[in-house]
Design a protein around this motif. Structure first.
Motif, PDB file in Angstrom:
ATOM      1  N   SER A   4      -0.057  -1.939  -6.999  1.00 27.56           N
ATOM      2  CA  SER A   4      -1.397  -1.744  -6.453  1.00 27.56           C
ATOM      3  C   SER A   4      -2.310  -2.911  -6.790  1.00 27.56           C
ATOM      4  CB  SER A   4      -1.999  -0.437  -6.969  1.00 27.56           C
ATOM      5  OG  SER A   4      -2.099  -0.447  -8.384  1.00 27.56           O
TER       6      SER A   4
ATOM      7  N   SER B 238       2.459   1.668  -3.419  1.00 33.71           N
ATOM      8  CA  SER B 238       1.483   2.128  -4.411  1.00 33.71           C
ATOM      9  C   SER B 238       1.252   3.629  -4.293  1.00 33.71           C
ATOM     10  CB  SER B 238       0.162   1.379  -4.232  1.00 33.71           C
ATOM     11  OG  SER B 238       0.326  -0.007  -4.405  1.00 33.71           O
ATOM     12  N   CYS B 239       1.080   4.105  -3.061  1.00 36.86           N
ATOM     13  CA  CYS B 239       0.877   5.544  -2.847  1.00 36.86           C
ATOM     14  C   CYS B 239       2.101   6.337  -3.274  1.00 36.86           C
ATOM     15  CB  CYS B 239       0.556   5.816  -1.380  1.00 36.86           C
ATOM     16  SG  CYS B 239      -1.003   5.108  -0.807  1.00 36.86           S
TER      17      CYS B 239
ATOM     18  N   ARG C 143       0.829  -1.212   0.000  1.00 34.95           N
ATOM     19  CA  ARG C 143       0.000   0.000   0.000  1.00 34.95           C
ATOM     20  C   ARG C 143       0.860   1.258   0.000  1.00 34.95           C
ATOM     21  NH1 ARG C 143      -5.097   1.005   4.045  1.00 34.95           N
ATOM     22  NH2 ARG C 143      -5.830   2.928   3.078  1.00 34.95           N
TER      23      ARG C 143
END
Length: 204
Positions: free
Chosen positions: A94, A51-52, A48
């Motif tokens: 993601s 991905s961000c 996560r």
């Protein structure tokens, strides 16, 4: 009149006393496998965060390209290329996170008409197909990335194997999560429909 305990008023779908697991009420809450394994929870969190990071990097590089081109009239030659590479890594990493939390888009026209047991069987069959496909793609992608190690990107001179490795990592993560979900379907089938129903309520 006897007092009602917390266990009496808690809906049966929120807790599984036999396994000690708590059904997530929102997609952001840790799933069963994350509650059981700290290592797996850290892996999902890392997916996560990565991905961000790639998404923010893509946006920042695009803004930098626009500003350098239209404000300073001296566009950088590497921003567009890096933005494309960051977007590729964002998409594949993601995808692994989405598979881990089982919040990907799904067509449930058939599954919604099946019984609970039938839904689990169909879900397991779909997961096995995902394992086979993603595993094959990761294996083929690894060979392709290794063969592209001698190629360099024109603007940044980065090895193209770094770019193609995004697909290997993404499909590898999808394969790993799908294998673990198959295990969960077989060992704890009573948990799967409840989790799916909670995620469906969250999406409405």
């Amino acid at each position: 009149m006897s007092e009602r305990t917390e266990a009496d008023v808690t809906p049966p779908h929120e807790h599984n006393l036999a396994s000690g697991l708590q059904v997530p009420q929102e997609p952001d809450e840790p799933d069963y496998l994350e509650q059981r394994s700290t290592v797996y929870r850290y892996l999902v969190v890392a997916e996560r965060v990565a991905s961000c990071t790639f998404l923010v990097a893509t946006l920042g590089l695009i803004i930098l390209q626009v500003v350098s081109r239209y404000v300073f009239n001296t566009p950088f030659t590497w921003t567009e290329e890096l933005a494309r590479f960051a977007l590729l890594w964002f998409a594949f990493v993601s995808a692994g996170f989405v598979m881990a939390r089982r919040i990907h888009i799904a067509v449930d026209l058939v599954a919604s008409k099946l019984s609970r047991k039938g839904g689990i069987v169909m879900d397991t069959f779909a997961l096995i197909a995902v394992v086979a496909t993603s595993g094959l793609m990761a294996w083929a992608g690894a060979g392709f990335a290794a063969g592209a190690a001698r190629l360099a990107a024109p603007a940044t001179s980065l090895p193209m194997s770094v770019v193609y490795a995004s697909a290997v990592v993404g499909f590898g993560l999808i394969c790993l999560h799908a294998v673990l979900h198959v295990y969960l379907n077989i060992r704890h089938p009573e948990l799967v429909p409840d989790a799916m129903e909670n995620l469906e309520r969250e999406a409405v």
